[in-house]
Design a protein around this motif. Structure first.
Motif, PDB file in Angstrom:
ATOM      1  N   TRP A  60      35.606  10.174  17.239  1.00  0.00           N
ATOM      2  CA  TRP A  60      36.278  10.932  18.320  1.00  0.00           C
ATOM      3  C   TRP A  60      35.336  11.205  19.350  1.00  0.00           C
ATOM      4  N   PHE A  61      34.097  11.394  19.291  1.00  0.00           N
ATOM      5  CA  PHE A  61      33.145  11.543  20.566  1.00  0.00           C
ATOM      6  C   PHE A  61      33.250  10.375  21.407  1.00  0.00           C
ATOM      7  N   TRP A  62      33.015   9.186  20.615  1.00  0.00           N
ATOM      8  CA  TRP A  62      32.865   8.001  21.416  1.00  0.00           C
ATOM      9  C   TRP A  62      34.322   7.264  22.156  1.00  0.00           C
ATOM     10  N   ALA A  63      35.276   7.759  21.510  1.00  0.00           N
ATOM     11  CA  ALA A  63      36.704   7.492  22.066  1.00  0.00           C
ATOM     12  C   ALA A  63      36.856   8.293  23.277  1.00  0.00           C
ATOM     13  N   THR A  64      36.603   9.513  23.289  1.00  0.00           N
ATOM     14  CA  THR A  64      36.710  10.418  24.286  1.00  0.00           C
ATOM     15  C   THR A  64      35.885   9.919  25.437  1.00  0.00           C
ATOM     16  N   LEU A  65      34.540   9.729  25.102  1.00  0.00           N
ATOM     17  CA  LEU A  65      33.545   9.437  26.335  1.00  0.00           C
ATOM     18  C   LEU A  65      33.875   8.145  26.836  1.00  0.00           C
ATOM     19  N   ILE A  66      34.605   7.059  26.151  1.00  0.00           N
ATOM     20  CA  ILE A  66      34.779   5.896  26.563  1.00  0.00           C
ATOM     21  C   ILE A  66      36.275   5.806  27.247  1.00  0.00           C
ATOM     22  N   GLY A  67      37.142   6.629  26.431  1.00  0.00           N
ATOM     23  CA  GLY A  67      38.614   6.669  26.623  1.00  0.00           C
ATOM     24  C   GLY A  67      38.960   7.227  27.997  1.00  0.00           C
ATOM     25  N   PHE A  85      39.458  -3.742  30.718  1.00  0.00           N
ATOM     26  CA  PHE A  85      38.582  -3.327  29.796  1.00  0.00           C
ATOM     27  C   PHE A  85      39.190  -3.350  28.403  1.00  0.00           C
ATOM     28  N   PHE A  86      40.156  -4.158  28.407  1.00  0.00           N
ATOM     29  CA  PHE A  86      40.679  -4.484  27.066  1.00  0.00           C
ATOM     30  C   PHE A  86      39.741  -4.874  25.861  1.00  0.00           C
ATOM     31  N   PRO A  87      38.679  -5.687  26.199  1.00  0.00           N
ATOM     32  CA  PRO A  87      37.547  -6.062  25.207  1.00  0.00           C
ATOM     33  C   PRO A  87      36.653  -4.881  24.884  1.00  0.00           C
ATOM     34  N   VAL A  88      36.616  -3.930  25.642  1.00  0.00           N
ATOM     35  CA  VAL A  88      35.721  -2.807  25.431  1.00  0.00           C
ATOM     36  C   VAL A  88      36.536  -2.025  24.329  1.00  0.00           C
ATOM     37  N   VAL A  89      37.945  -1.842  24.337  1.00  0.00           N
ATOM     38  CA  VAL A  89      38.670  -0.974  23.586  1.00  0.00           C
ATOM     39  C   VAL A  89      38.778  -1.681  22.178  1.00  0.00           C
ATOM     40  N   ALA A  90      39.035  -3.054  22.411  1.00  0.00           N
ATOM     41  CA  ALA A  90      39.252  -4.111  21.226  1.00  0.00           C
ATOM     42  C   ALA A  90      37.974  -3.808  20.309  1.00  0.00           C
ATOM     43  N   LEU A  91      36.616  -3.831  20.984  1.00  0.00           N
ATOM     44  CA  LEU A  91      35.420  -3.899  20.353  1.00  0.00           C
ATOM     45  C   LEU A  91      35.217  -2.504  19.488  1.00  0.00           C
ATOM     46  N   GLY A  92      35.498  -1.188  20.153  1.00  0.00           N
ATOM     47  CA  GLY A  92      35.866   0.026  19.650  1.00  0.00           C
ATOM     48  C   GLY A  92      36.717  -0.084  18.281  1.00  0.00           C
ATOM     49  N   PHE A  93      37.674  -0.620  18.354  1.00  0.00           N
ATOM     50  CA  PHE A  93      38.504  -0.450  17.130  1.00  0.00           C
ATOM     51  C   PHE A  93      38.015  -1.481  15.963  1.00  0.00           C
ATOM     52  N   LEU A  94      37.337  -2.509  16.447  1.00  0.00           N
ATOM     53  CA  LEU A  94      36.625  -3.566  15.642  1.00  0.00           C
ATOM     54  C   LEU A  94      35.535  -2.871  14.824  1.00  0.00           C
ATOM     55  N   LEU A  95      34.683  -2.090  15.549  1.00  0.00           N
ATOM     56  CA  LEU A  95      33.794  -1.352  15.084  1.00  0.00           C
ATOM     57  C   LEU A  95      34.302   0.016  14.192  1.00  0.00           C
ATOM     58  N   HIS A  96      35.276   0.478  14.513  1.00  0.00           N
ATOM     59  CA  HIS A  96      35.679   1.532  13.984  1.00  0.00           C
ATOM     60  C   HIS A  96      36.191   1.302  12.453  1.00  0.00           C
TER      61      HIS A  96
END
Length: 124
Positions: A60-67, A85-96
């Motif tokens: 939640w912290f990183w999603a808010t900070l980046i989102g 910035f779709f690759p940044v969002v995709a990387l976030g979901f991949l890590l999550h």
């Protein structure tokens, strides 16, 4: 005095704690590991539940900070920022999702050892 714990119950409760993050868009998801932590007397299950709670806070912290900045940028550029910035969002979901799947596999393969997510801050 030596305690023995039910391995199947340990696997189930530990995997429920970590798997609840798949429902992270609802606040219900953090309730699962909180309830498991409060009701279980198994130290490995309690440790896994606490780790899952910490992982929820990190996601939640990183999603808010980046989102939020990406959302503002996307709004200001009429959607172009979202596309760029779709690759940044995709990387976030991949890590999550990848870290969660790793935790679940660990709970099934090594039920007597609590899982620890790498690179997260821990409040509990």
């Amino acid at each position: 005095m030596q305690f023995t714990y039910n391995t199947d119950k340990r696997k189930l409760l530990s995997s429920l704690s970590h798997g609840a993050i798949f429902f992270s868009t609802t606040l219900f998801s953090i309730g699962v590991p909180i309830v498991i932590n409060l009701l279980s007397d198994d130290p490995v299950v309690k440790s896994n539940a606490k780790e899952s709670i910490n992982f929820h806070f990190n996601v939640w912290f990183w999603a808010t900070l980046i989102g939020i900045p990406l959302g503002i940028l996307s709004w200001l550029t009429f959607g172009l920022g979202g596309i760029l910035f779709f690759p940044v969002v995709a990387l976030g979901f991949l890590l999550h999702w990848g870290l969660t799947i790793w935790a679940l596999l660990h709970c099934f393969s090594q039920p007597d050892e609590p899982f620890r997510y790498p690179f997260i801050f821990r409040l509990f």
